[in-house]
Design a protein around this motif. Structure first.
Motif, PDB file in Angstrom:
ATOM      1  N   PHE A  95      -5.606  -1.927  11.797  1.00 23.90           N
ATOM      2  CA  PHE A  95      -4.773  -3.067  11.404  1.00 23.90           C
ATOM      3  C   PHE A  95      -4.107  -3.641  12.655  1.00 23.90           C
ATOM      4  CE2 PHE A  95      -5.017  -1.185   7.198  1.00 23.90           C
ATOM      5  CZ  PHE A  95      -4.919  -2.276   6.357  1.00 23.90           C
ATOM      6  N   PRO A  96      -3.774  -4.928  12.634  1.00 24.60           N
ATOM      7  CA  PRO A  96      -3.052  -5.498  13.783  1.00 24.60           C
ATOM      8  C   PRO A  96      -1.742  -4.747  14.022  1.00 24.60           C
ATOM      9  CG  PRO A  96      -3.808  -7.237  12.299  1.00 24.60           C
ATOM     10  CD  PRO A  96      -4.096  -5.933  11.615  1.00 24.60           C
ATOM     11  N   GLU A  97      -1.377  -4.667  15.298  1.00 23.19           N
ATOM     12  CA  GLU A  97      -0.154  -3.944  15.718  1.00 23.19           C
ATOM     13  C   GLU A  97       1.084  -4.425  14.982  1.00 23.19           C
ATOM     14  OE1 GLU A  97       0.771  -2.029  18.778  1.00 23.19           O
ATOM     15  OE2 GLU A  97      -1.275  -1.242  18.665  1.00 23.19           O
ATOM     16  N   ASP A  98       1.152  -5.729  14.760  1.00 22.97           N
ATOM     17  CA  ASP A  98       2.392  -6.281  14.202  1.00 22.97           C
ATOM     18  C   ASP A  98       2.466  -6.177  12.666  1.00 22.97           C
ATOM     19  OD1 ASP A  98       0.389  -8.119  13.791  1.00 22.97           O
ATOM     20  OD2 ASP A  98       1.643  -9.866  14.220  1.00 22.97           O
ATOM     21  N   TYR A  99       1.474  -5.563  12.034  1.00 22.60           N
ATOM     22  CA  TYR A  99       1.565  -5.349  10.584  1.00 22.60           C
ATOM     23  C   TYR A  99       2.530  -4.196  10.308  1.00 22.60           C
ATOM     24  CZ  TYR A  99      -2.347  -8.263   8.877  1.00 22.60           C
ATOM     25  OH  TYR A  99      -3.158  -9.296   8.529  1.00 22.60           O
ATOM     26  N   PRO A 100       3.235  -4.253   9.168  1.00 20.10           N
ATOM     27  CA  PRO A 100       4.107  -3.115   8.845  1.00 20.10           C
ATOM     28  C   PRO A 100       3.292  -1.869   8.540  1.00 20.10           C
ATOM     29  CG  PRO A 100       4.012  -4.674   7.029  1.00 20.10           C
ATOM     30  CD  PRO A 100       3.253  -5.294   8.152  1.00 20.10           C
ATOM     31  N   ASN A 101       3.930  -0.721   8.548  1.00 20.91           N
ATOM     32  CA  ASN A 101       3.244   0.549   8.295  1.00 20.91           C
ATOM     33  C   ASN A 101       2.596   0.599   6.923  1.00 20.91           C
ATOM     34  OD1 ASN A 101       2.974   2.295  10.272  1.00 20.91           O
ATOM     35  ND2 ASN A 101       4.798   3.516   9.822  1.00 20.91           N
ATOM     36  N   PHE A 102       3.309   0.096   5.931  1.00 18.54           N
ATOM     37  CA  PHE A 102       2.779   0.013   4.565  1.00 18.54           C
ATOM     38  C   PHE A 102       2.623  -1.465   4.257  1.00 18.54           C
ATOM     39  CE2 PHE A 102       4.592   4.137   5.038  1.00 18.54           C
ATOM     40  CZ  PHE A 102       3.667   4.953   4.415  1.00 18.54           C
ATOM     41  N   VAL A 103       1.376  -1.855   3.995  1.00 14.77           N
ATOM     42  CA  VAL A 103       1.012  -3.270   4.095  1.00 14.77           C
ATOM     43  C   VAL A 103       1.091  -3.973   2.732  1.00 14.77           C
ATOM     44  CG1 VAL A 103      -0.892  -4.787   4.827  1.00 14.77           C
ATOM     45  CG2 VAL A 103      -0.557  -2.603   5.952  1.00 14.77           C
ATOM     46  N   PRO A 104       1.772  -5.100   2.650  1.00 18.82           N
ATOM     47  CA  PRO A 104       1.787  -5.883   1.409  1.00 18.82           C
ATOM     48  C   PRO A 104       0.370  -6.367   1.060  1.00 18.82           C
ATOM     49  CG  PRO A 104       3.431  -6.704   2.957  1.00 18.82           C
ATOM     50  CD  PRO A 104       2.593  -5.706   3.702  1.00 18.82           C
ATOM     51  N   HIS A 105       0.140  -6.597  -0.241  1.00 12.70           N
ATOM     52  CA  HIS A 105      -1.231  -6.878  -0.680  1.00 12.70           C
ATOM     53  C   HIS A 105      -1.848  -8.109  -0.017  1.00 12.70           C
ATOM     54  CE1 HIS A 105      -0.202 -10.246  -3.328  1.00 12.70           C
ATOM     55  NE2 HIS A 105       0.846  -9.544  -3.696  1.00 12.70           N
ATOM     56  N   ASP A 106      -1.032  -9.124   0.271  1.00 12.14           N
ATOM     57  CA  ASP A 106      -1.622 -10.338   0.861  1.00 12.14           C
ATOM     58  C   ASP A 106      -2.074 -10.088   2.299  1.00 12.14           C
ATOM     59  OD1 ASP A 106       1.093 -10.054   1.403  1.00 12.14           O
ATOM     60  OD2 ASP A 106       1.423 -12.206   1.593  1.00 12.14           O
ATOM     61  N   THR A 155       0.842  -1.204   0.000  1.00 16.50           N
ATOM     62  CA  THR A 155       0.000   0.000   0.000  1.00 16.50           C
ATOM     63  C   THR A 155       0.876   1.254   0.000  1.00 16.50           C
ATOM     64  OG1 THR A 155      -0.119   0.011   2.411  1.00 16.50           O
ATOM     65  CG2 THR A 155      -1.932  -1.044   1.238  1.00 16.50           C
ATOM     66  N   ASN A 156       0.383   2.297  -0.678  1.00 14.53           N
ATOM     67  CA  ASN A 156       1.134   3.556  -0.634  1.00 14.53           C
ATOM     68  C   ASN A 156       0.501   4.538   0.341  1.00 14.53           C
ATOM     69  OD1 ASN A 156      -1.075   4.304  -2.056  1.00 14.53           O
ATOM     70  ND2 ASN A 156      -0.012   4.893  -3.928  1.00 14.53           N
ATOM     71  N   SER A 157      -0.485   4.033   1.098  1.00 13.08           N
ATOM     72  CA  SER A 157      -1.032   4.818   2.212  1.00 13.08           C
ATOM     73  C   SER A 157      -0.748   4.010   3.479  1.00 13.08           C
ATOM     74  CB  SER A 157      -2.532   5.061   2.016  1.00 13.08           C
ATOM     75  OG  SER A 157      -3.188   3.859   1.699  1.00 13.08           O
ATOM     76  N   SER A 158      -0.462   4.688   4.565  1.00 12.74           N
ATOM     77  CA  SER A 158      -0.040   3.978   5.786  1.00 12.74           C
ATOM     78  C   SER A 158      -1.205   3.182   6.370  1.00 12.74           C
ATOM     79  CB  SER A 158       0.436   4.989   6.826  1.00 12.74           C
ATOM     80  OG  SER A 158      -0.681   5.722   7.281  1.00 12.74           O
ATOM     81  N   LYS A 159      -0.898   2.255   7.241  1.00 12.73           N
ATOM     82  CA  LYS A 159      -1.964   1.428   7.810  1.00 12.73           C
ATOM     83  C   LYS A 159      -2.923   2.263   8.673  1.00 12.73           C
ATOM     84  CE  LYS A 159       0.397  -0.487  11.861  1.00 12.73           C
ATOM     85  NZ  LYS A 159       0.830  -1.686  12.568  1.00 12.73           N
ATOM     86  N   GLU A 160      -2.409   3.349   9.269  1.00 16.23           N
ATOM     87  CA  GLU A 160      -3.294   4.212  10.070  1.00 16.23           C
ATOM     88  C   GLU A 160      -4.295   4.940   9.172  1.00 16.23           C
ATOM     89  OE1 GLU A 160       0.024   4.217  10.446  1.00 16.23           O
ATOM     90  OE2 GLU A 160       0.198   3.321  12.451  1.00 16.23           O
ATOM     91  N   MET A 161      -3.833   5.321   7.976  1.00 11.24           N
ATOM     92  CA  MET A 161      -4.706   6.057   7.054  1.00 11.24           C
ATOM     93  C   MET A 161      -5.604   5.121   6.240  1.00 11.24           C
ATOM     94  SD  MET A 161      -4.076   9.188   7.550  1.00 11.24           S
ATOM     95  CE  MET A 161      -4.842  10.011   6.167  1.00 11.24           C
ATOM     96  N   SER A 162      -5.209   3.856   6.129  1.00 15.24           N
ATOM     97  CA  SER A 162      -5.927   2.939   5.236  1.00 15.24           C
ATOM     98  C   SER A 162      -6.973   2.098   5.943  1.00 15.24           C
ATOM     99  CB  SER A 162      -4.948   1.968   4.579  1.00 15.24           C
ATOM    100  OG  SER A 162      -3.876   2.643   4.016  1.00 15.24           O
ATOM    101  N   CYS A 163      -6.967   2.090   7.261  1.00 17.54           N
ATOM    102  CA  CYS A 163      -7.854   1.145   7.957  1.00 17.54           C
ATOM    103  C   CYS A 163      -9.287   1.680   8.032  1.00 17.54           C
ATOM    104  CB  CYS A 163      -7.335   0.872   9.365  1.00 17.54           C
ATOM    105  SG  CYS A 163      -7.391   2.289  10.446  1.00 17.54           S
TER     106      CYS A 163
END
Ligand code: FAD
Length: 122
Positions: free
Chosen positions: A74-85, A60-68
């Motif tokens: 998103f779960p805490e342990d996900y990276p900031n920019f999330v792979p498609h899977d 993703t080119n939007s952060s997990k905080e902005m995309s959720c």
């Protein structure tokens, strides 16, 4: 009797629409042409007509905080920019948490009729 609502597509938007309808006491049915949820975030090796596709390394080119979804981080342990899977996994968690799958009719493409002519909706 609850009003019935038709929703086309079980991607990011369709899933949120189902949830909102349920919260409002409506009776949504979501018609999804494929056999799974996630829309764009369902990765396939081949290009399908009428469907935006992802390349294998998309993140993703939007952060997990902005995309959720606002009520489902998103779960805490996900990276900031999330792979498609992982994005797809997140959508599946969302659908399960709010029990949305029961409202989805898979393998059901919707087309529309205008002046007697049938049009495919992309
Ligand atoms: C390469 C790429 C990267 C992206 N990266 C980001 C990002 O990092 N962050 C971000 O916020 N957004 C990103 N986007 C935008 C992305 O479009 C949205 O994140 C989101 O997937 C849109 O969801 P949607 O539900 O509106 O559409 P879609 O994900 O396209 O879902 C539509 C669904 O409707 C179904 N459908 C369509 N027509 C019919 C029909 N006639 N009958 C029945 N079912 C039908 C499809 O099968 C599909 O499941 C990206 C887009 C692309 C193309």
């Amino acid at each position: 009797m609850a009003k019935r609502v038709a929703i086309i597509g079980a991607g990011v938007s369709g899933l949120a629409s189902i949830k909102c309808c349920l919260e409002e006491g409506l009776e949504p049915t979501c018609f999804e042409r494929s056999d799974d949820i996630g829309g764009l975030w369902q990765f396939t090796e081949h290009v399908e007509e009428g469907r935006a596709s992802l390349y294998k390394s998309v993140v993703t080119n939007s952060s997990k905080e902005m995309s959720c979804y606002s009520d489902f981080p998103f779960p805490e342990d996900y990276p900031n920019f999330v792979p498609h899977d992982q994005f797809l996994e997140y959508l599946k968690m969302y659908a399960n948490k709010f029990n949305l799958l029961k409202c989805i009719q898979f393998k059901t493409p919707i087309s529309c009729m205008i002046q007697g002519k049938s049009f495919k909706l992309l």
